[in-house]
Design a protein around this motif. Sequence first.
Motif, mmCIF file in Angstrom:
data_model
loop_
_atom_site.group_PDB
_atom_site.id
_atom_site.type_symbol
_atom_site.label_atom_id
_atom_site.label_comp_id
_atom_site.label_asym_id
_atom_site.label_seq_id
_atom_site.Cartn_x
_atom_site.Cartn_y
_atom_site.Cartn_z
ATOM 1 N N MET B 1 30.215 53.843 42.049
ATOM 2 C CA MET B 1 29.410 53.046 41.136
ATOM 3 C C MET B 1 30.281 52.420 40.047
ATOM 4 S SD MET B 1 26.134 54.150 38.910
ATOM 5 C CE MET B 1 26.985 54.911 37.565
ATOM 6 N N ARG B 2 31.288 53.208 39.593
ATOM 7 C CA ARG B 2 32.124 52.672 38.539
ATOM 8 C C ARG B 2 32.951 51.488 39.043
ATOM 9 N NH1 ARG B 2 35.723 55.480 33.898
ATOM 10 N NH2 ARG B 2 34.882 54.050 32.337
ATOM 11 N N ALA B 3 33.357 51.572 40.326
ATOM 12 C CA ALA B 3 34.135 50.480 40.907
ATOM 13 C C ALA B 3 33.323 49.187 40.866
ATOM 14 C CB ALA B 3 34.508 50.815 42.341
ATOM 15 N N LEU B 4 32.056 49.296 41.231
ATOM 16 C CA LEU B 4 31.173 48.126 41.211
ATOM 17 C C LEU B 4 31.015 47.600 39.786
ATOM 18 C CD1 LEU B 4 29.047 46.213 42.410
ATOM 19 C CD2 LEU B 4 27.381 48.070 42.284
ATOM 20 N N ALA B 5 30.785 48.521 38.849
ATOM 21 C CA ALA B 5 30.603 48.115 37.452
ATOM 22 C C ALA B 5 31.835 47.399 36.921
ATOM 23 C CB ALA B 5 30.284 49.336 36.593
ATOM 24 N N ARG B 6 33.022 47.936 37.290
ATOM 25 C CA ARG B 6 34.275 47.325 36.827
ATOM 26 C C ARG B 6 34.468 45.945 37.431
ATOM 27 N NH1 ARG B 6 38.038 52.075 35.596
ATOM 28 N NH2 ARG B 6 37.194 52.476 33.517
ATOM 29 N N ALA B 7 34.111 45.845 38.727
ATOM 30 C CA ALA B 7 34.275 44.559 39.412
ATOM 31 C C ALA B 7 33.380 43.499 38.764
ATOM 32 C CB ALA B 7 33.948 44.705 40.890
ATOM 33 N N VAL B 18 39.813 38.141 40.410
ATOM 34 C CA VAL B 18 38.493 37.966 41.002
ATOM 35 C C VAL B 18 38.583 37.341 42.392
ATOM 36 C CG1 VAL B 18 36.358 36.632 40.825
ATOM 37 C CG2 VAL B 18 37.209 37.885 38.859
ATOM 38 N N ARG B 19 39.481 36.364 42.506
ATOM 39 C CA ARG B 19 39.547 35.654 43.780
ATOM 40 C C ARG B 19 39.987 36.558 44.925
ATOM 41 N NH1 ARG B 19 43.032 30.562 43.783
ATOM 42 N NH2 ARG B 19 43.483 31.360 41.719
ATOM 43 N N GLU B 20 40.997 37.395 44.627
ATOM 44 C CA GLU B 20 41.460 38.338 45.650
ATOM 45 C C GLU B 20 40.326 39.281 46.051
ATOM 46 O OE1 GLU B 20 45.027 40.390 44.328
ATOM 47 O OE2 GLU B 20 45.574 38.527 43.288
ATOM 48 N N ALA B 24 38.711 39.754 49.678
ATOM 49 C CA ALA B 24 38.731 41.053 50.349
ATOM 50 C C ALA B 24 37.341 41.460 50.812
ATOM 51 C CB ALA B 24 39.313 42.109 49.411
ATOM 52 N N LEU B 25 36.344 41.048 50.039
ATOM 53 C CA LEU B 25 34.979 41.452 50.354
ATOM 54 C C LEU B 25 34.304 40.522 51.359
ATOM 55 C CD1 LEU B 25 33.627 42.401 46.837
ATOM 56 C CD2 LEU B 25 33.888 43.946 48.761
ATOM 57 N N ARG B 26 34.989 39.430 51.682
ATOM 58 C CA ARG B 26 34.322 38.362 52.414
ATOM 59 C C ARG B 26 33.599 38.842 53.673
ATOM 60 N NH1 ARG B 26 37.793 33.143 53.586
ATOM 61 N NH2 ARG B 26 38.898 34.706 54.755
ATOM 62 N N ASP B 27 34.274 39.725 54.389
ATOM 63 C CA ASP B 27 33.674 40.155 55.650
ATOM 64 C C ASP B 27 32.567 41.178 55.465
ATOM 65 O OD1 ASP B 27 35.379 38.453 56.912
ATOM 66 O OD2 ASP B 27 36.969 39.963 57.062
ATOM 67 N N ARG B 28 32.596 41.827 54.320
ATOM 68 C CA ARG B 28 31.595 42.871 54.079
ATOM 69 C C ARG B 28 30.300 42.295 53.530
ATOM 70 N NH1 ARG B 28 33.251 47.769 50.401
ATOM 71 N NH2 ARG B 28 31.047 48.209 50.663
ATOM 72 N N ARG B 301 52.477 22.605 40.373
ATOM 73 C CA ARG B 301 52.272 23.999 39.983
ATOM 74 C C ARG B 301 51.064 24.593 40.702
ATOM 75 N NH1 ARG B 301 50.298 26.209 34.222
ATOM 76 N NH2 ARG B 301 49.158 27.820 35.312
ATOM 77 N N GLU B 302 51.227 25.816 41.120
ATOM 78 C CA GLU B 302 50.111 26.468 41.816
ATOM 79 C C GLU B 302 48.933 26.620 40.861
ATOM 80 O OE1 GLU B 302 48.714 30.427 44.062
ATOM 81 O OE2 GLU B 302 50.615 30.480 42.994
ATOM 82 N N LEU B 303 47.761 26.357 41.343
ATOM 83 C CA LEU B 303 46.573 26.433 40.492
ATOM 84 C C LEU B 303 46.142 27.884 40.319
ATOM 85 C CD1 LEU B 303 44.372 23.493 41.794
ATOM 86 C CD2 LEU B 303 45.830 23.533 39.795
ATOM 87 N N THR B 304 46.322 28.366 39.127
ATOM 88 C CA THR B 304 45.819 29.719 38.865
ATOM 89 C C THR B 304 44.829 29.662 37.724
ATOM 90 O OG1 THR B 304 47.796 30.004 37.540
ATOM 91 C CG2 THR B 304 47.758 31.109 39.675
ATOM 92 N N PRO B 305 43.682 30.292 37.894
ATOM 93 C CA PRO B 305 42.698 30.258 36.814
ATOM 94 C C PRO B 305 43.150 31.158 35.663
ATOM 95 C CG PRO B 305 41.884 31.607 38.617
ATOM 96 C CD PRO B 305 43.204 31.054 39.057
#
Lengths: 138, 305
Positions: B1-7, B18-20, B24-28, B301-305
């Motif tokens: 639960m804490r992992a979700l809250a942190r995310a 956030v993008r990574e 990573a979650l895309r398939d889930r 330059r690479e676009l990084t937010p």
Amino acid sequence: MSPAKAPAKPVRILLAKVGLDGHDRGVKVVARALRDAGYEVIYTGLRQTPEMVVDAALQEDAQVIGLSLHSGAHMTLFPAVVSELKKKNATDIIVFGGGIIPDDDVEELKKQGVAELFTPGTPLQDIVEWLRKRFPSS
Amino acid sequence: MRALARAITMVERRDAEVRELQQALRDRVQTPYVVGFTGAPGTGKSTLVDALVALLRKRERSVAVIATDPNSPFTGGAILGDRIRMQRHALDPKVFIRSMGARGHLGGLSLAAREAIRLLGAFGFDPVILETVGVGQSELEVAAVADTTVVVLTPNLGDGVQMIKAGILEIADIFVVNKADLEGHQRVATELRSMLSLAPKSQDKAWKQPIVATSATRQEGIEELWAAIESHRKHREAGGKAKAQAEQRLKDETAEVVAEIARQRAREALADGGVLAERLREDGTPYEVAEEILRLLRGPRELTP
């Protein structure tokens, strides 16, 4: 007046009334002061158990828990919140308290892991300054 | 639960990771159904959401609530108080409630909310209920994120003219007249019905916006409300509207991500003491410097937010 820039990473503070105590004027005044100091305050209301407080703080990803109590049960309920945090492996969350708390109890509660206690008559600015010291970027 | 809250905190803060995380979650990700609730302060939205959560728990659904409250435009501070009405679901691991400040998100509330919804879906919460106070335009952002938007009205909110003000009629898929235990709720429903019959303003012409009477504190009308939400969901799916809307929203979200990256790069480029900040001071108008920044954005330059 243009809107001030909000901090990109606002500190989230969960305020709660634990136990059987309906006196919420104080906690609402503190909530307002912290709001005006730029913090995101999550107020969970009256009659919370330590488990409810910690559970809510985890879901909300709060960095700080502020407890308000005027019923005299602070020696039971404040340490109960601290030990619930230990149980949930969340001791990085700071706990502070406020209410009618005798000086001797203040010392004992600090020993038991409550970071700071604010008793009646404390200027609101003292609470804000204490938080600013704990979270310099806020 | 804490992992979700942190995310969720990460998506709110717009952290670079956030993008990574989303990749990573895309398939889930099983995108959950999103029900938006909006209405004036004090109409009983939180109480209504609480009652709906109770119903859904009886039906063994895992429910998440994102409850937004406004931030101060001056200090950024906020008092987020929606949990107060939802205390009975504390300690239920199948109910996840998260309070969110509605302002101060660089990319707007909708971007943070959308990503948080995706995370909640990945953790098995479905549906997700998104609650927001209708004080300004944040209710429009809710409509842009929700699959079904519920507009909550009550008696004693003012005369019928309040109802034809822009926004309210258009964004609703379902109207709730809450506090049906109070005198005057019939009149609200009647006025609303007559407004709707004059000019059906729903963007979806084939959908007739239902009006549901509820008394959230008495848990009355909640089954009817959920039935209306379900029937709207079926309507969207049958008409192919759900798919078309999902595609459109992905486009909108992509545009928002671009805007977010560009805004961030622009702020960096305009940092105090820099060449462009100096030029801006001399020029006194934004356009030439803006052109300059756009040229920089096209750079390597690479676009990084």
